[in-house]
Write a protein that holds these residues in place. Structure first.
Motif, PDB file in Angstrom:
ATOM      1  N   PRO A 256       0.809  -1.224   0.000  1.00 33.96           N
ATOM      2  CA  PRO A 256       0.000   0.000   0.000  1.00 33.96           C
ATOM      3  C   PRO A 256       0.843   1.276   0.000  1.00 33.96           C
ATOM      4  CG  PRO A 256      -0.899  -1.579   1.546  1.00 33.96           C
ATOM      5  CD  PRO A 256       0.425  -2.126   1.111  1.00 33.96           C
ATOM      6  N   ALA A 257       1.968   1.269   0.719  1.00 31.37           N
ATOM      7  CA  ALA A 257       2.820   2.459   0.782  1.00 31.37           C
ATOM      8  C   ALA A 257       3.448   2.755  -0.571  1.00 31.37           C
ATOM      9  CB  ALA A 257       3.909   2.268   1.839  1.00 31.37           C
ATOM     10  N   ILE A 258       3.957   1.711  -1.230  1.00 30.82           N
ATOM     11  CA  ILE A 258       4.587   1.896  -2.542  1.00 30.82           C
ATOM     12  C   ILE A 258       3.552   2.365  -3.558  1.00 30.82           C
ATOM     13  CG2 ILE A 258       5.883   0.791  -4.398  1.00 30.82           C
ATOM     14  CD1 ILE A 258       7.409   0.994  -1.728  1.00 30.82           C
ATOM     15  N   GLU A 259       2.398   1.723  -3.554  1.00 30.31           N
ATOM     16  CA  GLU A 259       1.362   2.077  -4.519  1.00 30.31           C
ATOM     17  C   GLU A 259       0.802   3.480  -4.258  1.00 30.31           C
ATOM     18  OE1 GLU A 259       0.122   0.259  -7.256  1.00 30.31           O
ATOM     19  OE2 GLU A 259       1.988  -0.841  -6.891  1.00 30.31           O
ATOM     20  N   ARG A 260       0.776   3.899  -3.009  1.00 28.88           N
ATOM     21  CA  ARG A 260       0.295   5.243  -2.682  1.00 28.88           C
ATOM     22  C   ARG A 260       1.183   6.298  -3.362  1.00 28.88           C
ATOM     23  NH1 ARG A 260      -3.190   6.598   1.045  1.00 28.88           N
ATOM     24  NH2 ARG A 260      -2.946   4.563   2.083  1.00 28.88           N
ATOM     25  N   LEU A 261       2.493   6.106  -3.265  1.00 32.28           N
ATOM     26  CA  LEU A 261       3.397   7.062  -3.912  1.00 32.28           C
ATOM     27  C   LEU A 261       3.344   6.942  -5.426  1.00 32.28           C
ATOM     28  CD1 LEU A 261       5.545   9.250  -3.833  1.00 32.28           C
ATOM     29  CD2 LEU A 261       7.273   7.449  -3.586  1.00 32.28           C
ATOM     30  N   LEU A 262       3.335   5.727  -5.950  1.00 27.59           N
ATOM     31  CA  LEU A 262       3.289   5.557  -7.408  1.00 27.59           C
ATOM     32  C   LEU A 262       2.074   6.245  -8.018  1.00 27.59           C
ATOM     33  CD1 LEU A 262       4.402   1.867  -8.133  1.00 27.59           C
ATOM     34  CD2 LEU A 262       5.623   3.981  -8.687  1.00 27.59           C
ATOM     35  N   GLY A 263       0.989   6.313  -7.255  1.00 28.00           N
ATOM     36  CA  GLY A 263      -0.205   6.965  -7.772  1.00 28.00           C
ATOM     37  C   GLY A 263       0.008   8.427  -8.114  1.00 28.00           C
ATOM     38  N   TYR A 264       0.993   9.061  -7.497  1.00 26.51           N
ATOM     39  CA  TYR A 264       1.278  10.460  -7.801  1.00 26.51           C
ATOM     40  C   TYR A 264       2.021  10.618  -9.129  1.00 26.51           C
ATOM     41  CZ  TYR A 264      -0.241  12.097  -3.217  1.00 26.51           C
ATOM     42  OH  TYR A 264      -0.991  12.411  -2.108  1.00 26.51           O
ATOM     43  N   PHE A 265       2.736   9.589  -9.552  1.00 27.09           N
ATOM     44  CA  PHE A 265       3.473   9.643 -10.813  1.00 27.09           C
ATOM     45  C   PHE A 265       2.528   9.266 -11.956  1.00 27.09           C
ATOM     46  CE2 PHE A 265       6.860   9.225  -7.693  1.00 27.09           C
ATOM     47  CZ  PHE A 265       7.823  10.111  -8.176  1.00 27.09           C
ATOM     48  N   SER A 266       1.554  10.116 -12.173  1.00 29.81           N
ATOM     49  CA  SER A 266       0.435   9.789 -13.064  1.00 29.81           C
ATOM     50  C   SER A 266       0.810   9.770 -14.539  1.00 29.81           C
ATOM     51  CB  SER A 266      -0.706  10.787 -12.844  1.00 29.81           C
ATOM     52  OG  SER A 266      -0.251  12.121 -13.044  1.00 29.81           O
ATOM     53  N   ASN A 267       1.909  10.393 -14.910  1.00 28.19           N
ATOM     54  CA  ASN A 267       2.321  10.422 -16.312  1.00 28.19           C
ATOM     55  C   ASN A 267       3.542   9.557 -16.590  1.00 28.19           C
ATOM     56  OD1 ASN A 267       0.285  12.113 -17.363  1.00 28.19           O
ATOM     57  ND2 ASN A 267       1.318  13.911 -16.531  1.00 28.19           N
ATOM     58  N   SER A 268       3.899   8.712 -15.639  1.00 27.59           N
ATOM     59  CA  SER A 268       4.996   7.771 -15.815  1.00 27.59           C
ATOM     60  C   SER A 268       4.449   6.386 -16.159  1.00 27.59           C
ATOM     61  CB  SER A 268       5.835   7.672 -14.539  1.00 27.59           C
ATOM     62  OG  SER A 268       6.402   8.910 -14.199  1.00 27.59           O
ATOM     63  N   THR A 269       5.275   5.584 -16.783  1.00 25.17           N
ATOM     64  CA  THR A 269       4.973   4.169 -16.971  1.00 25.17           C
ATOM     65  C   THR A 269       5.585   3.435 -15.789  1.00 25.17           C
ATOM     66  OG1 THR A 269       5.058   4.423 -19.374  1.00 25.17           O
ATOM     67  CG2 THR A 269       5.209   2.188 -18.494  1.00 25.17           C
ATOM     68  N   ASN A 270       4.741   2.939 -14.874  1.00 23.63           N
ATOM     69  CA  ASN A 270       5.211   2.446 -13.584  1.00 23.63           C
ATOM     70  C   ASN A 270       5.138   0.929 -13.490  1.00 23.63           C
ATOM     71  OD1 ASN A 270       5.464   5.157 -12.774  1.00 23.63           O
ATOM     72  ND2 ASN A 270       3.337   5.218 -12.075  1.00 23.63           N
ATOM     73  N   THR A 271       6.220   0.330 -12.983  1.00 23.69           N
ATOM     74  CA  THR A 271       6.301  -1.103 -12.738  1.00 23.69           C
ATOM     75  C   THR A 271       6.700  -1.311 -11.284  1.00 23.69           C
ATOM     76  OG1 THR A 271       6.981  -1.560 -15.016  1.00 23.69           O
ATOM     77  CG2 THR A 271       7.460  -3.255 -13.371  1.00 23.69           C
ATOM     78  N   HIS A 272       5.983  -2.170 -10.564  1.00 24.67           N
ATOM     79  CA  HIS A 272       6.257  -2.434  -9.152  1.00 24.67           C
ATOM     80  C   HIS A 272       6.725  -3.882  -9.009  1.00 24.67           C
ATOM     81  CE1 HIS A 272       4.577  -2.496  -4.725  1.00 24.67           C
ATOM     82  NE2 HIS A 272       5.840  -2.856  -4.802  1.00 24.67           N
ATOM     83  N   LEU A 273       7.974  -4.061  -8.589  1.00 30.33           N
ATOM     84  CA  LEU A 273       8.565  -5.376  -8.387  1.00 30.33           C
ATOM     85  C   LEU A 273       8.707  -5.640  -6.897  1.00 30.33           C
ATOM     86  CD1 LEU A 273      10.010  -7.911  -9.587  1.00 30.33           C
ATOM     87  CD2 LEU A 273      12.154  -6.602  -9.379  1.00 30.33           C
ATOM     88  N   ARG A 274       8.096  -6.722  -6.436  1.00 29.69           N
ATOM     89  CA  ARG A 274       8.103  -7.103  -5.021  1.00 29.69           C
ATOM     90  C   ARG A 274       9.034  -8.296  -4.840  1.00 29.69           C
ATOM     91  NH1 ARG A 274       6.602  -4.637  -0.257  1.00 29.69           N
ATOM     92  NH2 ARG A 274       5.715  -6.086   1.259  1.00 29.69           N
ATOM     93  N   ILE A 275      10.034  -8.147  -3.966  1.00 29.49           N
ATOM     94  CA  ILE A 275      11.042  -9.188  -3.754  1.00 29.49           C
ATOM     95  C   ILE A 275      11.010  -9.633  -2.306  1.00 29.49           C
ATOM     96  CG2 ILE A 275      13.504  -9.745  -3.878  1.00 29.49           C
ATOM     97  CD1 ILE A 275      13.775  -7.442  -5.912  1.00 29.49           C
ATOM     98  N   ALA A 276      10.992 -10.938  -2.087  1.00 24.37           N
ATOM     99  CA  ALA A 276      11.097 -11.495  -0.745  1.00 24.37           C
ATOM    100  C   ALA A 276      12.556 -11.872  -0.486  1.00 24.37           C
ATOM    101  CB  ALA A 276      10.211 -12.729  -0.604  1.00 24.37           C
ATOM    102  N   PRO A 277      13.043 -11.760   0.739  1.00 22.85           N
ATOM    103  CA  PRO A 277      14.431 -12.142   1.018  1.00 22.85           C
ATOM    104  C   PRO A 277      14.779 -13.544   0.537  1.00 22.85           C
ATOM    105  CG  PRO A 277      13.530 -10.990   2.898  1.00 22.85           C
ATOM    106  CD  PRO A 277      12.376 -11.201   1.937  1.00 22.85           C
ATOM    107  N   GLU A 278      13.846 -14.477   0.696  1.00 18.33           N
ATOM    108  CA  GLU A 278      14.128 -15.855   0.264  1.00 18.33           C
ATOM    109  C   GLU A 278      14.297 -15.973  -1.246  1.00 18.33           C
ATOM    110  OE1 GLU A 278       9.667 -15.708   1.484  1.00 18.33           O
ATOM    111  OE2 GLU A 278      11.594 -14.870   2.176  1.00 18.33           O
ATOM    112  N   ASP A 279      13.769 -15.006  -2.003  1.00 20.88           N
ATOM    113  CA  ASP A 279      13.953 -15.015  -3.453  1.00 20.88           C
ATOM    114  C   ASP A 279      15.426 -14.883  -3.841  1.00 20.88           C
ATOM    115  OD1 ASP A 279      11.208 -15.183  -3.854  1.00 20.88           O
ATOM    116  OD2 ASP A 279      10.958 -13.005  -4.058  1.00 20.88           O
ATOM    117  N   ILE A 280      16.213 -14.287  -2.939  1.00 21.12           N
ATOM    118  CA  ILE A 280      17.644 -14.103  -3.228  1.00 21.12           C
ATOM    119  C   ILE A 280      18.510 -14.858  -2.217  1.00 21.12           C
ATOM    120  CG2 ILE A 280      17.342 -11.905  -4.411  1.00 21.12           C
ATOM    121  CD1 ILE A 280      18.230 -10.533  -1.778  1.00 21.12           C
ATOM    122  N   GLY A 281      17.899 -15.840  -1.530  1.00 24.34           N
ATOM    123  CA  GLY A 281      18.655 -16.679  -0.615  1.00 24.34           C
ATOM    124  C   GLY A 281      19.038 -16.008   0.691  1.00 24.34           C
TER     125      GLY A 281
END
Length: 324
Positions: A256-281
């Motif tokens: 929710p925090a990341i998406e709240r800020l991204l919502g302000y960048f209304s004229n950008s092409t936005n991609t949100h990548l979520r990484i869990a610690p276990e994804d990188i060992g």
């Protein structure tokens, strides 16, 4: 991993070649209001208009030296780099913080804007990219020259709305940042974060912005001021291809925090990548560790790939968060 557990990283002073490149060269730069900012430049020579220049925006009250090894990494991969401290912090700290009127919006509209202008002047014709950590991602949307940004990578970027904090940590964080921090700031005239081992010492107006418990940036104290002056917030000026990276054990950078800020960048092409610690060992990463050198092989290439191509590599860790 807590910020206080990590020693500050000194800028590299290695001259890779006396004729072609200098890393970690100190500079002083005046903002539009005359305040002198300090920072460091990683510069290749000769100039190449095809080579991007990356500006790194720090988290709230984190010194730019924390990002020096990441700057070295970008530099070694062919980028010019600027790191700097916001007014009141590190290389940009005056003799006294009690008399310094410096807010979050000043850090974006004046200090980051000064770096955009410096990049234009010192690296004419080169593409300008930005990496923003925590509030540094928000600062990237507050400059009047935001249209200059070609690509933007944010890490854990948000503006500290307390209901967005991770539920397991929410009330402890609310007490720390929205009760204790403003109370101590009222007593001392600034937040004495360094002696507590929490953050660098922080100007009072920044504390007011952080601790105000509202869900919109424009209702934070300095957000109201900049909105009144400009007729709205300048985030829409940014048209950059934007990658927002969040870490699943970051109690600040929740979805929710990341998406709240991204919502302000209304004229950008936005991609949100979520990484869990276990994804990188790893067992934990948290809010501050992304820019530490142990993650050079696992996390840094994600940001590098985006800055190089504006795309994610096919074998990246994590998952994409669907945009609403």
């Amino acid at each position: 991993m807590n910020l206080q557990d990590m020693p500050p990283l000194a800028p590299s002073q290695i001259v890779l070649s006396p004729h072609t490149a200098i890393a970690g060269e100190a500079f002083r730069e005046p903002a539009a209001d005359g305040f002198i900012l300090g920072g460091f430049t990683w510069r290749h020579a000769p100039q190449d208009i095809a080579r991007p220049i990356v500006i790194i925006n720090a988290a709230t009250s984190v010194r730019c030296r924390h990002y020096s090894r990441f700057a070295d990494y970008l530099f070694a991969n062919g980028f010019d780099v600027i790191t700097y401290d916001y007014r009141g912090i590190g290389e940009s700290r005056p003799a006294s913080l009690k008399d310094l009127d410096a807010s979050w919006s000043d850090w974006g509209a004046l200090d980051f804007e000064a770096m955009l202008k410096r990049a234009q002047r010192e690296f004419p014709g080169q593409p300008i990219d930005v990496v923003g950590h925590s509030f540094g991602g928000c600062a990237a949307g507050l400059g009047a020259s935001g249209h200059l940004i070609r690509r933007l990578v944010t890490v854990g970027a948000q503006f500290a709305y307390w209901r967005d904090y991770a539920p397991a940590h929410r009330w402890r964080m609310f007490g720390k940042w929205h009760v204790v921090m403003p109370l101590l700031t009222r007593i001392f005239g600034y937040f004495p974060g360094k002696r507590l081992g929490w953050l660098e010492d922080t100007p009072a107006a920044v504390v007011r912005d952080w601790s105000t418990p509202t869900a919109q940036y424009e209702t934070r104290p300095s957000g109201r001021t900049i909105s009144a002056k400009t007729g709205g917030l300048p985030f829409a000026l940014v048209t950059a291809k934007t990658l927002a990276i969040s870490i699943s054990d970051d109690p600040y950078g929740t979805i929710p925090a990341i998406e709240r800020l991204l919502g302000y960048f209304s004229n950008s092409t936005n991609t949100h990548l979520r990484i869990a610690p276990e994804d990188i060992g790893e067992e934990e990463v948290g809010h501050f560790a992304f820019f530490r050198s142990p993650y050079q092989a696992t996390l840094w290439p994600i940001a590098l790939s985006w800055l190089q191509s504006g795309e994610l590599a096919p074998d990246i860790p994590g998952r994409l968060v669907p945009r609403s």
